[in-house]
Design an enzyme around this catalytic site. Sequence first.
Site, PDB file in Angstrom:
ATOM      1  N   ARG A 181      13.390 -33.793  23.961  1.00  0.00           N
ATOM      2  CA  ARG A 181      12.917 -33.934  25.282  1.00  0.00           C
ATOM      3  C   ARG A 181      11.438 -34.718  25.011  1.00  0.00           C
ATOM      4  O   ARG A 181      10.706 -34.470  24.349  1.00  0.00           O
ATOM      5  CB  ARG A 181      12.508 -32.651  25.940  1.00  0.00           C
ATOM      6  N   GLU A 204      11.264 -39.841  33.072  1.00  0.00           N
ATOM      7  CA  GLU A 204      12.371 -40.590  33.198  1.00  0.00           C
ATOM      8  C   GLU A 204      12.922 -40.517  34.485  1.00  0.00           C
ATOM      9  O   GLU A 204      12.765 -39.666  35.382  1.00  0.00           O
ATOM     10  CB  GLU A 204      13.539 -39.494  32.434  1.00  0.00           C
ATOM     11  N   HIS A 214      18.207 -42.161  27.591  1.00  0.00           N
ATOM     12  CA  HIS A 214      18.471 -40.908  27.620  1.00  0.00           C
ATOM     13  C   HIS A 214      20.068 -40.883  27.374  1.00  0.00           C
ATOM     14  O   HIS A 214      20.643 -40.536  28.499  1.00  0.00           O
ATOM     15  CB  HIS A 214      18.111 -40.017  28.623  1.00  0.00           C
TER      16      HIS A 214
HETATM   17  N1  LIG Z   1      18.952 -36.970  23.959  1.00  0.00           N
HETATM   18  C1  LIG Z   1      19.812 -36.251  24.302  1.00  0.00           C
HETATM   19  O1  LIG Z   1      20.885 -36.883  25.202  1.00  0.00           O
HETATM   20  C2  LIG Z   1      20.176 -34.909  24.179  1.00  0.00           C
HETATM   21  C3  LIG Z   1      21.386 -34.280  23.895  1.00  0.00           C
HETATM   22  C4  LIG Z   1      21.508 -32.921  23.732  1.00  0.00           C
HETATM   23  C5  LIG Z   1      20.575 -32.030  23.622  1.00  0.00           C
HETATM   24  N2  LIG Z   1      19.322 -32.573  23.541  1.00  0.00           N
HETATM   25  C6  LIG Z   1      18.224 -31.711  23.344  1.00  0.00           C
HETATM   26  O2  LIG Z   1      18.103 -31.234  22.061  1.00  0.00           O
HETATM   27  C7  LIG Z   1      17.930 -29.819  21.984  1.00  0.00           C
HETATM   28  C8  LIG Z   1      18.705 -29.202  20.816  1.00  0.00           C
HETATM   29  O3  LIG Z   1      20.113 -28.965  21.219  1.00  0.00           O
HETATM   30  P1  LIG Z   1      21.024 -28.023  20.162  1.00  0.00           P
HETATM   31  O4  LIG Z   1      22.306 -27.914  20.788  1.00  0.00           O
HETATM   32  O5  LIG Z   1      20.946 -28.714  18.630  1.00  0.00           O
HETATM   33  O6  LIG Z   1      20.197 -26.810  20.013  1.00  0.00           O
HETATM   34  P2  LIG Z   1      20.066 -25.657  19.089  1.00  0.00           P
HETATM   35  O7  LIG Z   1      19.647 -24.341  19.713  1.00  0.00           O
HETATM   36  O8  LIG Z   1      21.301 -25.601  18.244  1.00  0.00           O
HETATM   37  O9  LIG Z   1      18.959 -26.049  17.954  1.00  0.00           O
HETATM   38  C9  LIG Z   1      17.565 -26.174  18.323  1.00  0.00           C
HETATM   39  C10 LIG Z   1      16.751 -25.885  17.034  1.00  0.00           C
HETATM   40  O10 LIG Z   1      15.327 -26.086  17.299  1.00  0.00           O
HETATM   41  C11 LIG Z   1      14.742 -24.957  16.703  1.00  0.00           C
HETATM   42  N3  LIG Z   1      13.315 -24.881  16.968  1.00  0.00           N
HETATM   43  C12 LIG Z   1      13.120 -24.221  18.241  1.00  0.00           C
HETATM   44  N4  LIG Z   1      11.570 -24.277  18.316  1.00  0.00           N
HETATM   45  C13 LIG Z   1      11.305 -24.834  17.174  1.00  0.00           C
HETATM   46  C14 LIG Z   1       9.904 -25.114  16.762  1.00  0.00           C
HETATM   47  N5  LIG Z   1       8.803 -24.726  17.428  1.00  0.00           N
HETATM   48  N6  LIG Z   1       9.889 -25.899  15.531  1.00  0.00           N
HETATM   49  C15 LIG Z   1      10.990 -26.010  14.857  1.00  0.00           C
HETATM   50  N7  LIG Z   1      12.210 -25.660  15.417  1.00  0.00           N
HETATM   51  C16 LIG Z   1      12.457 -25.056  16.494  1.00  0.00           C
HETATM   52  C17 LIG Z   1      15.544 -23.535  16.713  1.00  0.00           C
HETATM   53  O11 LIG Z   1      15.414 -22.945  15.617  1.00  0.00           O
HETATM   54  C18 LIG Z   1      17.138 -24.391  16.757  1.00  0.00           C
HETATM   55  O12 LIG Z   1      17.716 -24.379  15.411  1.00  0.00           O
HETATM   56  C19 LIG Z   1      18.524 -29.586  23.509  1.00  0.00           C
HETATM   57  O13 LIG Z   1      17.908 -28.425  23.853  1.00  0.00           O
HETATM   58  C20 LIG Z   1      17.971 -30.692  24.260  1.00  0.00           C
HETATM   59  O14 LIG Z   1      16.868 -30.640  24.928  1.00  0.00           O
HETATM   60  C21 LIG Z   1      19.164 -33.952  23.752  1.00  0.00           C
HETATM   61  O1  LIG Z   2      20.693 -31.748  27.168  1.00  0.00           O
HETATM   62  C1  LIG Z   2      21.621 -32.418  27.248  1.00  0.00           C
HETATM   63  O2  LIG Z   2      22.723 -32.100  27.149  1.00  0.00           O
HETATM   64  C2  LIG Z   2      21.342 -33.893  27.211  1.00  0.00           C
HETATM   65  O3  LIG Z   2      20.066 -34.371  27.161  1.00  0.00           O
HETATM   66  C3  LIG Z   2      22.025 -34.480  28.331  1.00  0.00           C
HETATM   67  O4  LIG Z   2      21.384 -34.160  29.394  1.00  0.00           O
END
Ligand SMILES: NC(=O)c1ccc[n+]([C@@H]2O[C@H](COP(=O)([O-])OP(=O)(O)OC[C@H]3O[C@@H](n4cnc5c(N)ncnc54)[C@H](O)[C@@H]3O)[C@@H](O)[C@H]2O)c1
Ligand SMILES: O=C(O)[C@H](O)CO
Length: 325
Positions: free
Chosen positions: A237, A266, A285
């Site tokens: 994010r 955004e 995004h």
């Molecule tokens: N750009 C996009 O379109 C898009 C798509 C999907 C997800 N995302 C973002 O990616 C994030 C992660 O998704 P995910 O499914 O892998 O989640 P997840 O919960 O599987 O993984 C997140 C990881 O971050 C780690 N974490 C949390 N705080 C931390 C810190 N301070 N330092 C280091 N590590 C830390 C956690 O331990 C966890 O392993 C979502 O929450 C979302 O914000 C963005």
């Molecule tokens: O968190 C997510 O799933 C992605 O950022 C899409 O919005």
Amino acid sequence: MKKKVILYRDIPAQERQRLDNQFDITFFNGINEENKDAFIAALADAEGLIGTSTNMSSELLSLAPKLKAASTISVGTDLYDLNYLTERSIPLMHTPGVLNETTADTLFTLIMCTARRAVELSTMVREGRWTSNVGEALYGTDVHGKTLGIIGMGRIGYAIAKRGHFGFDMKIQYSNRSRNLDAEKDLNATYIDIESLLKTSDFVCVMTPLTPQTERLIGAKEFAMMKESAIFINGSRGKVIDEAALVEALINGTIRAAGLDVFEVEPLPASSPLCKLDNAVLFPHIGSATTETRLKMVTCAVDNLINALNGDISQNCANKKQLNR
Ligand SMILES: NC(=O)c1ccc[n+]([C@@H]2O[C@H](COP(=O)([O-])OP(=O)(O)OC[C@H]3O[C@@H](n4cnc5c(N)ncnc54)[C@H](O)[C@@H]3O)[C@@H](O)[C@H]2O)c1
Ligand SMILES: O=C(O)[C@H](O)CO
């Protein structure tokens, strides 16, 4: 009587039909200044909410006294006030897992585009500025064999690391809230503290959720720790980094380049200084934005809402632990 549900994002017809079969739907194609009053009026009777990309503050949610469940078409939950929902015993459902591989593809595209200057050089060709063989001043840098540092080795972090390890022979190191033993076993990944990761990685890729603990996790101090040749990638994010500090780091040559899918604001305004930088690759995004994956996310979110409004939050509930259910 069917439960009243607000759908605040357009979704494919077959998924809309599944919602219509179960609920009395009030539809908004996104919330904006024009329809905000109608949305607020609909909140008064809503038992369910489903959609994405709208900030659901506690102030807004307090206008929905009958709310029993919310379902976001995303894995990230930061647009909802999770503590507030938990206080009211309302589950927030989300879509983990189904978007891992697609989002990792996007993040790897950012890695490749920044390293090989793909956008900058493609623009040069389109604008008729390709007048002689590309020389050293426009060379890229290798991806294969380099060190990839992942901050946030969760579901998506792992899928990115998998591409780096198997596809590009990269050395994987990571920082996370706790060790990821699968990544260590499958991908030979090394767990290190964030400072060491920043100092020794060729590519630094951030994939944490946005939480009070990760807000502005990466700022001027952290960019200064990175190698001058480092490439910084953010797919988590926008608020996880200090964007102004990143702009400075890119202008001053503190780091080599950045690839960004997410921004503090955004859509990113065209007036953003990032838009003027050749060494920044900017995506709108699109981490999960393929036809196949967006459909899977909508299907998952519809299932989630149906289940939650029937009292089943065993799968995909972001505040399940806090709710003690
Ligand atoms: N750009 C996009 O379109 C898009 C798509 C999907 C997800 N995302 C973002 O990616 C994030 C992660 O998704 P995910 O499914 O892998 O989640 P997840 O919960 O599987 O993984 C997140 C990881 O971050 C780690 N974490 C949390 N705080 C931390 C810190 N301070 N330092 C280091 N590590 C830390 C956690 O331990 C966890 O392993 C979502 O929450 C979302 O914000 C963005
Ligand atoms: O968190 C997510 O799933 C992605 O950022 C899409 O919005």
